[in-house]
Design an enzyme around this catalytic site. Structure first.
Site, mmCIF file in Angstrom:
data_model
loop_
_atom_site.group_PDB
_atom_site.id
_atom_site.type_symbol
_atom_site.label_atom_id
_atom_site.label_comp_id
_atom_site.label_asym_id
_atom_site.label_seq_id
_atom_site.Cartn_x
_atom_site.Cartn_y
_atom_site.Cartn_z
ATOM 1 N N GLN A 24 0.800 -1.226 0.000
ATOM 2 C CA GLN A 24 0.000 0.000 0.000
ATOM 3 C C GLN A 24 0.834 1.278 0.000
ATOM 4 O OE1 GLN A 24 -2.581 -1.843 3.278
ATOM 5 N NE2 GLN A 24 -4.013 -0.473 2.292
ATOM 6 N N GLU B 218 -5.102 -10.117 9.061
ATOM 7 C CA GLU B 218 -6.502 -10.424 8.719
ATOM 8 C C GLU B 218 -6.680 -11.685 7.863
ATOM 9 O OE1 GLU B 218 -8.333 -6.860 7.159
ATOM 10 O OE2 GLU B 218 -8.212 -5.893 9.099
ATOM 11 N N HIS C 167 0.825 -9.352 4.525
ATOM 12 C CA HIS C 167 -0.302 -8.413 4.530
ATOM 13 C C HIS C 167 -0.956 -8.439 3.140
ATOM 14 C CE1 HIS C 167 -2.042 -4.627 6.533
ATOM 15 N NE2 HIS C 167 -2.735 -4.815 5.430
HETATM 16 C C1 BGC Z 1 -6.331 -3.793 6.143
HETATM 17 C C2 BGC Z 1 -5.654 -2.596 5.535
HETATM 18 C C3 BGC Z 1 -6.701 -1.675 4.934
HETATM 19 C C4 BGC Z 1 -7.603 -1.197 6.041
HETATM 20 C C5 BGC Z 1 -8.659 -0.207 5.633
HETATM 21 C C6 BGC Z 1 -7.621 -3.516 6.837
HETATM 22 O O1 BGC Z 1 -8.562 -4.406 6.368
HETATM 23 O O2 BGC Z 1 -5.442 -4.517 6.940
HETATM 24 O O3 BGC Z 1 -4.726 -3.034 4.593
HETATM 25 O O4 BGC Z 1 -6.142 -0.635 4.219
HETATM 26 O O5 BGC Z 1 -8.239 -2.294 6.651
HETATM 27 O O6 BGC Z 1 -9.610 -0.746 4.790
#
Ligand code: BGC
Length: 411
Positions: A18, A157, A112
């Site tokens: 990101q 996640e 990630h």
């Molecule tokens: C993720 C991030 C994402 C953020 C906002 C999470 O699900 O780990 O990578 O940018 O939420 O949506």
């Protein structure tokens, strides 16, 4: 002044794909550049954090934070199967060293969402050998970098594919997803494009839980002595109607991973919003509810509810590893943080062992298929010049971090 426990970690997070830019050996880079794609735009240079990390980490420290959460990119470390790049590992040594030089605790995520493109070409997480391949990568990383790491999570996640399954059917462009996956497979000369976001939730869960436990062992046996856990995506799940499937959803989406976290050193809780669960799937927010740039409800109270849900199921310490809001209105971000931290403080006062709060995100960055439009950053980024501009919310949260307390002016 309401104080947080001594040694509390205060930080902000990013993820490699990101912010770093040009993650060209990753599966997501492929998806961003095929036609048709569901990605609003490609990540390209992102925030050029690959080059600008020294300034970004210095800025984070100057703002008052003591922790930086970032991810190590598997696609850089192992750009071809079995070929490990020492140069890439040395890059992350410099990132870790920059944290230490600035008095910042480095909190590392080993995975990630993005994978090397060869991993997607071999079928990704659905293939039996995927766990061992991931564990081998974790072993390399921990051997090379472990002496500088202070806290690490295996996965970010990993329960997300299960969570996505509950989306209202109307919100999933199934035909477009299938077409994109087919075109992507063709682009890399494979039968199937095995990407984390597109995988089968059940298969992924079993494979990734196995990988988590094995990676935990290998990382713990390497140099450095630091806690290793896993960061779970959570929502404040609320029943909508007497026939709500809320409990079924929680049992599927959270409980297996909470049990896995409980066999590690800590649980990372990542919470953004609440969700009304109907009799078959999630429902959209109530008409008139305030929504964020992500389309979900502005609901900072989610953090407290998720911490309580997790606490009832794990004995290990908890870190908030992500919490934040996508908005162009920084006043709303401040309000979000204020209410989320109040909820976290309630939990701590009730004896829940919360040891840190890491905000998502340090920088406005590449929000996956939504591209650069959603603004989660405490710091804005002009992507043409890569100039960083600190937002008032960064000072607000930084002051709380500096005092380790909800001060009168803040909180
Ligand atoms: C993720 C991030 C994402 C953020 C906002 C999470 O699900 O780990 O990578 O940018 O939420 O949506």
């Amino acid at each position: 002044m309401a104080r947080f426990p001594n040694g509390f970690l205060w930080g902000a997070a990013t993820a490699a794909h990101q912010v770093e830019g040009n993650n060209i050996n990753s599966d997501l880079w492929v998806l961003e550049h095929i036609e048709p794609t569901l990605f609003a735009e490609p990540s390209l240079d992102a925030c050029d954090h690959l080059r600008l990390f020294p300034e970004d980490i210095k800025l984070l420290a100057q703002l008052g934070f003591n922790t930086y959460r970032f991810s190590i990119e598997w696609a850089r470390i192992e750009p071809e199967r079995g070929h490990f790049s020492i140069a890439a590992m040395e890059h992350y040594r410099r990132v870790l060293a920059a944290c230490h030089e600035n008095g910042v605790t480095p909190m590392v995520t080993l995975y990630h969402f993005s994978s090397p493109r060869w991993f997607a070409a071999m079928g990704g997480w659905e293939k039996p050998e995927s766990s061992d391949l991931f564990v081998r990568y974790c072993g390399r990383v921990s051997r090379h970098l472990g002496d500088l790491i202070q806290i690490a999570a295996t996965f970010n996640e990993p329960n997300l594919p299960m969570q996505l399954r509950w989306l209202p059917i109307s919100e999933i462009p199934i035909v477009k997803v299938k077409r994109m996956a087919k075109v992507a497979a063709r682009a890399i000369g494979a039968d199937r494009f095995g990407c984390f976001f597109l995988g089968d939730g059940d298969k992924l869960r079993d494979r990734m839980i196995a990988a988590h436990h094995k990676a935990f062992e290998i990382v713990k046996s390497g140099p450095g002595k630091y806690p290793v856990g896993v960061n779970i995506s959570m929502q404040d799940e609320q029943p909508a109607g007497h026939d709500s499937k809320r409990d079924k959803k929680c049992a599927e989406v959270y409980d297996p991973w909470l049990a896995a976290a409980d066999k590690s050193d800590f649980l990372g809780v990542q919470a953004y919003t609440r969700c009304r669960v109907g009799k078959r799937s999630d429902l959209t927010p109530e008409p008139g509810a305030e929504t964020t740039q992500m389309g979900y409800e502005f609901w900072p109270e989610a953090l407290e509810a998720c911490l309580r849900y997790a606490h009832a199921r794990v004995k290990v310490p908890i870190y908030v590893t992500e919490n934040g809001v996508a908005t162009d209105d920084d006043e709303r971000r401040i309000e979000y943080i204020r209410r989320a931290l109040d909820g976290m403080m309630n939990c701590i006062n009730d004896g829940i062992d919360v040891r840190g709060y890491i905000h998502w995100s340090l920088l406005d960055n590449f929000e996956w298929i939504m591209g650069y439009r959603p603004k989660f950053g405490l710091v804005a980024v002009d992507r043409a010049t890569q100039v960083r501009t600190v937002k008032p919310s960064a000072h607000y949260l930084g002051e709380i971090a500096r005092h380790n307390a909800l001060t009168n002016g803040a909180g």
